[in-house]
Design a protein around this motif. Sequence first.
Motif, PDB file in Angstrom:
ATOM      1  N   LYS A   1      -5.456  -3.824   3.839  1.00  0.00           N
ATOM      2  CA  LYS A   1      -5.115  -2.855   2.704  1.00  0.00           C
ATOM      3  C   LYS A   1      -5.900  -1.366   2.981  1.00  0.00           C
ATOM      4  O   LYS A   1      -5.466  -0.439   3.160  1.00  0.00           O
ATOM      5  CB  LYS A   1      -5.808  -3.127   1.148  1.00  0.00           C
ATOM      6  CG  LYS A   1      -4.620  -4.230   0.716  1.00  0.00           C
ATOM      7  CD  LYS A   1      -5.127  -4.206  -0.828  1.00  0.00           C
ATOM      8  CE  LYS A   1      -4.210  -5.552  -1.561  1.00  0.00           C
ATOM      9  NZ  LYS A   1      -4.342  -5.798  -2.721  1.00  0.00           N
TER      10      LYS A   1
ATOM     11  N   GLU B   1      -4.099   1.853   4.314  1.00  0.00           N
ATOM     12  CA  GLU B   1      -4.218   3.241   3.620  1.00  0.00           C
ATOM     13  C   GLU B   1      -4.717   4.136   4.653  1.00  0.00           C
ATOM     14  O   GLU B   1      -4.449   5.355   4.594  1.00  0.00           O
ATOM     15  CB  GLU B   1      -5.204   2.909   2.460  1.00  0.00           C
ATOM     16  CG  GLU B   1      -5.312   3.914   1.758  1.00  0.00           C
ATOM     17  CD  GLU B   1      -6.549   3.901   0.613  1.00  0.00           C
ATOM     18  OE1 GLU B   1      -7.725   3.714   0.755  1.00  0.00           O
ATOM     19  OE2 GLU B   1      -6.057   3.736  -0.803  1.00  0.00           O
TER      20      GLU B   1
ATOM     21  N   VAL C   1       0.802  -1.151   0.011  1.00  0.00           N
ATOM     22  CA  VAL C   1       0.203  -0.016  -0.190  1.00  0.00           C
ATOM     23  C   VAL C   1       1.028   1.427  -0.142  1.00  0.00           C
ATOM     24  O   VAL C   1       0.524   2.291  -0.885  1.00  0.00           O
ATOM     25  CB  VAL C   1      -1.069   0.000   1.243  1.00  0.00           C
ATOM     26  CG1 VAL C   1      -1.809   1.370   1.372  1.00  0.00           C
ATOM     27  CG2 VAL C   1      -1.756  -1.151   1.180  1.00  0.00           C
TER      28      VAL C   1
ATOM     29  N   THR D   1      -8.986  -0.317  -0.815  1.00  0.00           N
ATOM     30  CA  THR D   1      -8.437   0.601  -1.817  1.00  0.00           C
ATOM     31  C   THR D   1      -8.682   0.199  -3.229  1.00  0.00           C
ATOM     32  O   THR D   1      -8.689  -1.066  -3.603  1.00  0.00           O
ATOM     33  CB  THR D   1      -7.215   0.332  -1.508  1.00  0.00           C
ATOM     34  OG1 THR D   1      -6.601   0.725  -0.068  1.00  0.00           O
ATOM     35  CG2 THR D   1      -6.194   1.314  -2.693  1.00  0.00           C
TER      36      THR D   1
ATOM     37  N   LYS E   1      -2.917   7.922   4.815  1.00  0.00           N
ATOM     38  CA  LYS E   1      -3.404   9.016   4.293  1.00  0.00           C
ATOM     39  C   LYS E   1      -4.594   9.726   5.257  1.00  0.00           C
ATOM     40  O   LYS E   1      -5.037  10.653   4.954  1.00  0.00           O
ATOM     41  CB  LYS E   1      -4.153   8.362   3.109  1.00  0.00           C
ATOM     42  CG  LYS E   1      -3.236   8.154   1.941  1.00  0.00           C
ATOM     43  CD  LYS E   1      -4.096   7.659   0.692  1.00  0.00           C
ATOM     44  CE  LYS E   1      -4.684   8.936   0.223  1.00  0.00           C
ATOM     45  NZ  LYS E   1      -5.158   8.557  -1.140  1.00  0.00           N
TER      46      LYS E   1
ATOM     47  N   LYS F   1      -8.868   6.608  -0.902  1.00  0.00           N
ATOM     48  CA  LYS F   1      -9.512   6.221  -0.224  1.00  0.00           C
ATOM     49  C   LYS F   1     -11.273   5.833  -0.259  1.00  0.00           C
ATOM     50  O   LYS F   1     -11.596   7.028  -1.060  1.00  0.00           O
ATOM     51  CB  LYS F   1      -9.261   6.890   1.255  1.00  0.00           C
ATOM     52  CG  LYS F   1      -7.893   7.096   1.552  1.00  0.00           C
ATOM     53  CD  LYS F   1      -7.839   7.957   2.779  1.00  0.00           C
ATOM     54  CE  LYS F   1      -7.937   9.253   2.650  1.00  0.00           C
ATOM     55  NZ  LYS F   1      -7.599  10.176   3.892  1.00  0.00           N
TER      56      LYS F   1
ATOM     57  N   LEU G   1       0.964   4.119  -2.926  1.00  0.00           N
ATOM     58  CA  LEU G   1       0.759   5.576  -2.555  1.00  0.00           C
ATOM     59  C   LEU G   1       1.965   6.481  -3.241  1.00  0.00           C
ATOM     60  O   LEU G   1       1.817   7.476  -2.843  1.00  0.00           O
ATOM     61  CB  LEU G   1       0.455   5.755  -1.052  1.00  0.00           C
ATOM     62  CG  LEU G   1      -0.970   4.989  -0.657  1.00  0.00           C
ATOM     63  CD1 LEU G   1      -1.013   5.212   0.705  1.00  0.00           C
ATOM     64  CD2 LEU G   1      -2.177   5.554  -1.700  1.00  0.00           C
TER      65      LEU G   1
END
Length: 393
Positions: free
Chosen positions: A148, A152, A92, A232, A156, A226, A96
Amino acid sequence: MENKELIHAALQASGAVKKGFALKLGIIGGAIFVVLLMLMGMMAPGGGASTAGCTDTGAGTDDASPVSSSSGQSTGSVRKEQVANAKIIDGVAAQLGLPGRATLIALMAAMQESGIRNLHYGDRDSVGLFQQRPSADWGTRAQILEPKFAAESFFKGRGTNEGLIHIKNWQTRPPGDVAADIEKPDERYRGLYAGHEPEIRGIAKEAGINLDRKGTATGTTGTTGKTDGGATQASTRGQCDAQDTKGTGGGKFSDGKQTWTLNNPRSVAEAIAWAKSHAGSNSTGSWYARCLAFTAIVYGWSFSGVNYAIDHYNVVPKDMRHDGDRHPPPGALMYWDTGHRAGHIAVYLGGGKIASNDILRSGYIDVVDADLIETKWGAKYVGWTPPHFPKAG
């Protein structure tokens, strides 16, 4: 203390000196056995109530007892689970556009919170790799238990929670301190995260993870996003997606006069006031591709329960949908087809204005003319609905 003295002390404690010979022999034998156990205890390494060899980490440190701070290494099936989850977390981070140091920080946090295991239990309603809580706006229980999705969220942020990319100077600060800033444990336990770095480096090596991988502090926007109600999605920007593409638009919006009675935590007036107070200079940068989450939170919900913005239009009962109507009443939810899977949604504030994420600044909420979604992004206006969230929580 010499062995003879230990035996004599044990005999005295048992009262053997004052009893008959036969009884003495039995007690002497028992005393010698006790002494042998004592001697074995002296020779045993570590020992004591600290159980220094125990590395079974607890379920989170948010107001709970701290996990073991020992550096013992897990083995067997637990180790395999840790390595497998570490690969997911790193995948992940890489997707990103974040550097290997982001993976290091995330793994240190996960080790402290769950032992890098996807736990179905924890302190209060905490679950998952990072012991995130549904009641604290990290998503639904099912979502958090998706590795996941949880990873994330850690990187984030989600809902009202900041992620790694929002921590100032995270790339140059001690990784344990950054992990603690995100997890927000009791002050007594902040220092525990740093102690996991040696073991994490070992797990990373075993998993083939490059902790020196290059990347940027905020990652590469647009590669993944997101979602408010799902894991994701690598092919979209998240629950809402759009890009600057000039369009002609369908004209200005004006206020309708419809009213409704709905069971939202906030009234229409309260929701509009909240949206305005969290826009512009008061906005955090945590709203990238999260239009549906924002609209739900505006009305006091933690999540919408729907994966994509455009799907929420069809979740609302048909008799509440106003296809193409450009006269939404203040507080209504407005929808656009952006040409991508997720679409876009925003809260209508009245006077032709909406509160929207990403329209002026990526990740931020701004109050703009509602027709800007069409003229700047080239999106197609779908219609509006009352602020009805049938799957929210």
